[in-house]
Design a protein around this motif. Structure first.
Motif, PDB file in Angstrom:
ATOM      1  N   LYS A   1       7.659  20.151  57.854  1.00  0.00           N
ATOM      2  CA  LYS A   1       8.071  20.557  59.199  1.00  0.00           C
ATOM      3  C   LYS A   1       8.097  22.073  59.279  1.00  0.00           C
ATOM      4  CE  LYS A   1      11.004  16.513  59.483  1.00  0.00           C
ATOM      5  NZ  LYS A   1      12.359  15.995  59.334  1.00  0.00           N
ATOM      6  N   HIS A   2       8.221  22.560  60.492  1.00  0.00           N
ATOM      7  CA  HIS A   2       8.497  23.985  60.656  1.00  0.00           C
ATOM      8  C   HIS A   2       9.950  24.116  61.083  1.00  0.00           C
ATOM      9  CE1 HIS A   2       4.506  25.801  60.133  1.00  0.00           C
ATOM     10  NE2 HIS A   2       4.088  24.594  60.455  1.00  0.00           N
TER      11      HIS A   2
ATOM     12  N   ASN B   1       9.617  28.831  59.659  1.00  0.00           N
ATOM     13  CA  ASN B   1       9.155  28.773  58.271  1.00  0.00           C
ATOM     14  C   ASN B   1       8.843  27.318  57.907  1.00  0.00           C
ATOM     15  OD1 ASN B   1       8.592  29.454  55.660  1.00  0.00           O
ATOM     16  ND2 ASN B   1      10.682  30.014  55.085  1.00  0.00           N
ATOM     17  N   ILE B   2       7.992  27.126  56.898  1.00  0.00           N
ATOM     18  CA  ILE B   2       7.730  25.769  56.417  1.00  0.00           C
ATOM     19  C   ILE B   2       8.989  25.211  55.767  1.00  0.00           C
ATOM     20  CG2 ILE B   2       6.543  24.552  54.540  1.00  0.00           C
ATOM     21  CD1 ILE B   2       4.047  26.077  55.269  1.00  0.00           C
ATOM     22  N   SER B   3       9.275  23.941  56.038  1.00  0.00           N
ATOM     23  CA  SER B   3      10.530  23.369  55.568  1.00  0.00           C
ATOM     24  C   SER B   3      10.419  21.863  55.420  1.00  0.00           C
ATOM     25  CB  SER B   3      11.631  23.716  56.571  1.00  0.00           C
ATOM     26  OG  SER B   3      12.794  22.984  56.308  1.00  0.00           O
TER      27      SER B   3
ATOM     28  N   CYS C   1      15.439  25.106  57.825  1.00  0.00           N
ATOM     29  CA  CYS C   1      15.057  25.419  56.440  1.00  0.00           C
ATOM     30  C   CYS C   1      16.274  25.836  55.620  1.00  0.00           C
ATOM     31  CB  CYS C   1      13.987  26.511  56.399  1.00  0.00           C
ATOM     32  SG  CYS C   1      14.610  28.162  56.732  1.00  0.00           S
ATOM     33  N   ASN C   2      16.096  25.899  54.309  1.00  0.00           N
ATOM     34  CA  ASN C   2      17.246  26.187  53.447  1.00  0.00           C
ATOM     35  C   ASN C   2      17.686  27.648  53.512  1.00  0.00           C
ATOM     36  OD1 ASN C   2      15.049  27.178  52.119  1.00  0.00           O
ATOM     37  ND2 ASN C   2      15.186  25.809  50.346  1.00  0.00           N
ATOM     38  N   ILE C   3      16.874  28.506  54.118  1.00  0.00           N
ATOM     39  CA  ILE C   3      17.329  29.897  54.308  1.00  0.00           C
ATOM     40  C   ILE C   3      18.230  29.963  55.541  1.00  0.00           C
ATOM     41  CG2 ILE C   3      16.586  32.242  54.862  1.00  0.00           C
ATOM     42  CD1 ILE C   3      14.117  31.773  53.112  1.00  0.00           C
ATOM     43  N   CYS C   4      17.757  29.384  56.652  1.00  0.00           N
ATOM     44  CA  CYS C   4      18.541  29.413  57.894  1.00  0.00           C
ATOM     45  C   CYS C   4      19.853  28.652  57.735  1.00  0.00           C
ATOM     46  CB  CYS C   4      17.748  28.808  59.050  1.00  0.00           C
ATOM     47  SG  CYS C   4      16.438  29.891  59.639  1.00  0.00           S
ATOM     48  N   SER C   5      19.856  27.612  56.904  1.00  0.00           N
ATOM     49  CA  SER C   5      21.066  26.787  56.802  1.00  0.00           C
ATOM     50  C   SER C   5      22.019  27.313  55.728  1.00  0.00           C
ATOM     51  CB  SER C   5      20.694  25.336  56.503  1.00  0.00           C
ATOM     52  OG  SER C   5      19.976  25.281  55.293  1.00  0.00           O
TER      53      SER C   5
ATOM     54  N   MET D   1       3.747  36.186  42.407  1.00  0.00           N
ATOM     55  CA  MET D   1       4.647  35.518  43.355  1.00  0.00           C
ATOM     56  C   MET D   1       5.401  34.409  42.626  1.00  0.00           C
ATOM     57  SD  MET D   1       3.640  34.089  47.103  1.00  0.00           S
ATOM     58  CE  MET D   1       2.977  35.685  47.571  1.00  0.00           C
ATOM     59  N   ASN D   2       6.690  34.446  42.736  1.00  0.00           N
ATOM     60  CA  ASN D   2       7.524  33.467  42.036  1.00  0.00           C
ATOM     61  C   ASN D   2       7.572  32.161  42.802  1.00  0.00           C
ATOM     62  OD1 ASN D   2       9.526  32.068  40.712  1.00  0.00           O
ATOM     63  ND2 ASN D   2      10.655  33.939  40.230  1.00  0.00           N
ATOM     64  N   ILE D   3       7.339  31.077  42.079  1.00  0.00           N
ATOM     65  CA  ILE D   3       7.278  29.771  42.714  1.00  0.00           C
ATOM     66  C   ILE D   3       8.674  29.290  43.117  1.00  0.00           C
ATOM     67  CG2 ILE D   3       7.569  28.201  40.755  1.00  0.00           C
ATOM     68  CD1 ILE D   3       4.441  27.997  42.723  1.00  0.00           C
ATOM     69  N   ASP D   4       9.724  29.918  42.529  1.00  0.00           N
ATOM     70  CA  ASP D   4      11.094  29.471  42.800  1.00  0.00           C
ATOM     71  C   ASP D   4      11.504  29.669  44.247  1.00  0.00           C
ATOM     72  OD1 ASP D   4      11.278  28.820  40.194  1.00  0.00           O
ATOM     73  OD2 ASP D   4      12.274  30.663  39.589  1.00  0.00           O
ATOM     74  N   SER D   5      10.813  30.590  44.928  1.00  0.00           N
ATOM     75  CA  SER D   5      11.230  30.895  46.296  1.00  0.00           C
ATOM     76  C   SER D   5      10.531  29.990  47.306  1.00  0.00           C
ATOM     77  CB  SER D   5      10.935  32.360  46.599  1.00  0.00           C
ATOM     78  OG  SER D   5       9.602  32.643  46.275  1.00  0.00           O
ATOM     79  N   PHE D   6       9.905  28.904  46.829  1.00  0.00           N
ATOM     80  CA  PHE D   6       9.246  28.001  47.766  1.00  0.00           C
ATOM     81  C   PHE D   6      10.267  27.330  48.659  1.00  0.00           C
ATOM     82  CE2 PHE D   6       4.736  26.793  46.444  1.00  0.00           C
ATOM     83  CZ  PHE D   6       4.448  28.108  46.210  1.00  0.00           C
ATOM     84  N   PRO D   7      10.026  27.337  49.950  1.00  0.00           N
ATOM     85  CA  PRO D   7      10.999  26.795  50.886  1.00  0.00           C
ATOM     86  C   PRO D   7      10.894  25.286  51.013  1.00  0.00           C
ATOM     87  CG  PRO D   7       9.168  27.711  52.075  1.00  0.00           C
ATOM     88  CD  PRO D   7       8.870  27.907  50.627  1.00  0.00           C
ATOM     89  N   SER D   8       9.929  24.663  50.373  1.00  0.00           N
ATOM     90  CA  SER D   8       9.695  23.241  50.608  1.00  0.00           C
ATOM     91  C   SER D   8       9.278  22.571  49.309  1.00  0.00           C
ATOM     92  CB  SER D   8       8.593  23.095  51.667  1.00  0.00           C
ATOM     93  OG  SER D   8       7.919  21.877  51.515  1.00  0.00           O
ATOM     94  N   LYS D   9       9.962  21.497  48.961  1.00  0.00           N
ATOM     95  CA  LYS D   9       9.628  20.783  47.722  1.00  0.00           C
ATOM     96  C   LYS D   9       8.240  20.156  47.816  1.00  0.00           C
ATOM     97  CE  LYS D   9      14.003  19.862  45.540  1.00  0.00           C
ATOM     98  NZ  LYS D   9      14.939  20.392  46.575  1.00  0.00           N
ATOM     99  N   LEU D  10       7.874  19.714  49.034  1.00  0.00           N
ATOM    100  CA  LEU D  10       6.558  19.105  49.228  1.00  0.00           C
ATOM    101  C   LEU D  10       5.463  20.133  48.979  1.00  0.00           C
ATOM    102  CD1 LEU D  10       7.385  17.171  52.500  1.00  0.00           C
ATOM    103  CD2 LEU D  10       6.879  16.128  50.293  1.00  0.00           C
ATOM    104  N   LEU D  11       5.685  21.338  49.496  1.00  0.00           N
ATOM    105  CA  LEU D  11       4.722  22.419  49.290  1.00  0.00           C
ATOM    106  C   LEU D  11       4.643  22.748  47.803  1.00  0.00           C
ATOM    107  CD1 LEU D  11       2.932  24.612  50.649  1.00  0.00           C
ATOM    108  CD2 LEU D  11       4.934  26.083  50.633  1.00  0.00           C
ATOM    109  N   ASP D  12       5.808  22.843  47.196  1.00  0.00           N
ATOM    110  CA  ASP D  12       5.910  23.129  45.776  1.00  0.00           C
ATOM    111  C   ASP D  12       5.076  22.128  44.978  1.00  0.00           C
ATOM    112  OD1 ASP D  12       6.731  24.184  43.444  1.00  0.00           O
ATOM    113  OD2 ASP D  12       8.759  23.420  43.503  1.00  0.00           O
TER     114      ASP D  12
END
Lengths: 204, 204
Positions: free
Chosen positions: A59-60, A66-68, A73-77, B1-12
């Motif tokens: 999702k966005h 942001n992708i989430s 997303c976990n930054i906004c929350s 680029m550090n992979i830890d900052s990925f906002p989405s587990k699916l993307l990861d």
């Protein structure tokens, strides 16, 4: 290597799909596909499914675009982050790059692109309206414009600045200067000039 | 680029899967995944499914071990090809390379590798037994050993030659010599020497 001599239509199709990816030619695509073909059924299934699942489920973020995995997303929350400062970036890669610096603890706003008439991308293609909404309705004290230092980035900065200057909000842009590790003789004049104008007090 | 900052587990997960491919690092994987994310659902489904379908349905030709959609590949089942000459190659890429020359109209036998003790690949890992069977049972007049001109290729050539010399069959290897476009001063001595020994009559 001529693709016509492919002995299998299935192989042909998979190689064709891989070679649609940016920077992947037919030869590399064939190498990747033959590599995958050597893996177990389960591994290939996991590979193929990971991208289908991502596309179906990702999702966005409704707040920052942001992708989430969730609606927010976990930054906004994350309530520990400074809700007063919003960093405007072009895309998710920039979010990741800034997060990796560990120097920013505020929120983001992902435009989803940059104004670029050459590519047919205008302000209406970007999440600028929602940014204006955010500035109008949320309690935001500072907006950091963290766009590329290109003509397109500058144009987008200027467009956003013009739209928002009526609001009582601090708008900043990233510092420009010589990068760490740069040799001065190779730095371009614009950057070097800016780094002299914006020099900072030497601290241990 | 550090992979830890990925906002989405699916993307990861998708990026992780792509970065398992040979020659694809985390950054390239992210670029490819974000590219696919911009495509339509259908395109992504076609992409992901093409490799799953290939893995599930592709076969190895029962006669030559080449990749094939059917039990017998379209080369082996082509009655117009010379059934008396068999070209022994390491893998499917070599079949395609030779097919592209349009100079060979016989059949193939794909070993599926090459003898390489360093990589733990011995004769029993390759389709050498089925090659011997073929020579014993089929009506074959000539075997062309078209393996790489490396130590491993030479060792495999020698092994096959030893196994087959008892049969009444002509065994040949690819001609070695200076390649088209080579400048003589840069050709290695072995190759240049061989090209003098095996010189051919000049024809218009």
């Amino acid at each position: 290597m001529n693709i016509d001599s492919f002995p299998s239509k299935l192989l042909d199709k998979a190689v064709n799909e891989f070679s649609k990816l940016p920077g992947i030619g037919k030869k590399t695509a064939l190498r990747l596909v033959l590599h995958l073909l050597k893996q177990t059924n389960e591994e290939v299934y996991t590979f193929g499914n990971s991208i289908i699942e991502l596309k179906e489920k990702v999702k966005h973020c409704k707040k920052c675009n942001n992708i989430s995995d969730e609606d927010i997303c976990n930054i906004c929350s994350n309530k520990k982050r400074n809700q007063l400062i919003v960093c405007v970036v072009e895309n998710i890669k920039d979010v990741m790059a800034i997060e990796n610096t560990q120097q920013f603890k505020g929120l983001y706003h992902v435009l989803g692109g940059i104004i670029s008439p050459m590519d047919g991308i205008g302000p209406s293609d970007l999440k600028i309206d929602s940014l204006i909404n955010k500035v109008e309705n949320d309690d935001i004290s500072e907006l950091i414009l963290a766009l590329s230092t290109t003509m397109e980035g500058d144009a987008t900065n200027y467009y956003i600045f013009k739209k928002l200057k009526q609001y009582n909000i601090k708008i900043s842009i990233l510092a420009r200067g010589v990068a760490f590790g740069d040799e001065l003789q190779y730095a371009d004049e614009l950057t070097l000039g800016r780094s002299i104008i914006n020099r900072t007090i030497y601290e241990q």
